[in-house]
Write a protein that holds these residues in place. Structure first.
Motif, short mmCIF file in Angstrom:
data_model
loop_
_atom_site.label_atom_id
_atom_site.label_comp_id
_atom_site.label_asym_id
_atom_site.label_seq_id
_atom_site.Cartn_x
_atom_site.Cartn_y
_atom_site.Cartn_z
N VAL A 47 108.63 108.13 6.02
CA VAL A 47 107.91 108.76 4.92
C VAL A 47 106.48 108.26 4.99
N ALA A 48 105.56 109.04 4.43
CA ALA A 48 104.16 108.67 4.48
C ALA A 48 103.51 108.91 3.14
N LYS A 49 102.50 108.11 2.86
CA LYS A 49 101.69 108.27 1.66
C LYS A 49 100.24 108.11 2.05
N SER A 50 99.42 109.06 1.62
CA SER A 50 97.99 108.96 1.85
C SER A 50 97.44 107.83 0.99
N THR A 51 96.55 107.04 1.57
CA THR A 51 95.95 105.94 0.80
C THR A 51 94.80 106.41 -0.06
N GLY A 52 94.37 107.65 0.15
CA GLY A 52 93.25 108.17 -0.61
C GLY A 52 91.91 107.81 -0.01
N SER A 53 91.92 107.16 1.15
CA SER A 53 90.67 106.71 1.75
C SER A 53 90.11 107.71 2.74
N GLY A 54 90.69 108.87 2.81
CA GLY A 54 90.15 109.89 3.70
C GLY A 54 90.64 109.82 5.11
N GLY A 55 91.93 109.64 5.30
CA GLY A 55 92.46 109.70 6.65
C GLY A 55 93.44 108.61 7.00
N ALA A 56 93.69 107.70 6.12
CA ALA A 56 94.68 106.65 6.40
C ALA A 56 95.96 106.95 5.63
N LEU A 57 97.08 106.69 6.28
CA LEU A 57 98.38 106.85 5.64
C LEU A 57 99.20 105.59 5.85
N VAL A 58 100.09 105.32 4.93
CA VAL A 58 101.07 104.25 5.08
C VAL A 58 102.38 104.94 5.38
N CYS A 59 103.03 104.55 6.48
CA CYS A 59 104.31 105.15 6.87
C CYS A 59 105.36 104.05 6.94
N VAL A 60 106.54 104.35 6.44
CA VAL A 60 107.67 103.43 6.57
C VAL A 60 108.89 104.26 6.94
N ARG A 61 109.83 103.60 7.59
CA ARG A 61 111.09 104.26 7.93
C ARG A 61 111.74 104.74 6.63
#
Length: 103
Positions: A47-61
């Motif tokens: 799953v992924a969540k945008s950090t809101g910084s314009g192009g970075a995402l946090v992904c975890v299994r």
């Protein structure tokens, strides 16, 4: 969830947050590129969540795998990481492994 080590709930929260942002602000506002990367993450079992910084995402299994010792593993194997890295590179993203300091 992280303080308790409940990565399943953490993954659900990340996914829910991203879906709420999409429904509240539209895919155009979230960024079609970010939406595409989040959809790729799902295809790869994350799953992924945008950090809101314009192009970075946090992904975890999205769910743990059972290790050979019977314990749950939330980490991507070397092969999974290499495969995911290649797929994200094709979208113009870099995949970096992040290891929490207290886990």
């Amino acid at each position: 969830a992280l303080d308790r080590g409940d990565f399943s709930v953490f993954a659900q929260m990340l996914d829910r947050n991203f879906q709420l942002r999409r429904s509240m602000y539209s895919d155009a506002a979230v960024g079609f590129r970010n939406v595409g990367a989040a959809e790729l993450a799902k295809e790869l079992g994350m799953v992924a969540k945008s950090t809101g910084s314009g192009g970075a995402l946090v992904c975890v299994r999205s769910a743990p795998l059972a290790g050979l010792d019977g314990r749950e593993s939330w980490e991507l194997s070397a092969e999974e990481f290499d495969h995911a890295s290649q797929k994200f590179r094709e979208l113009g993203f870099m995949l970096e492994r992040v290891v929490p300091h207290n886990v």
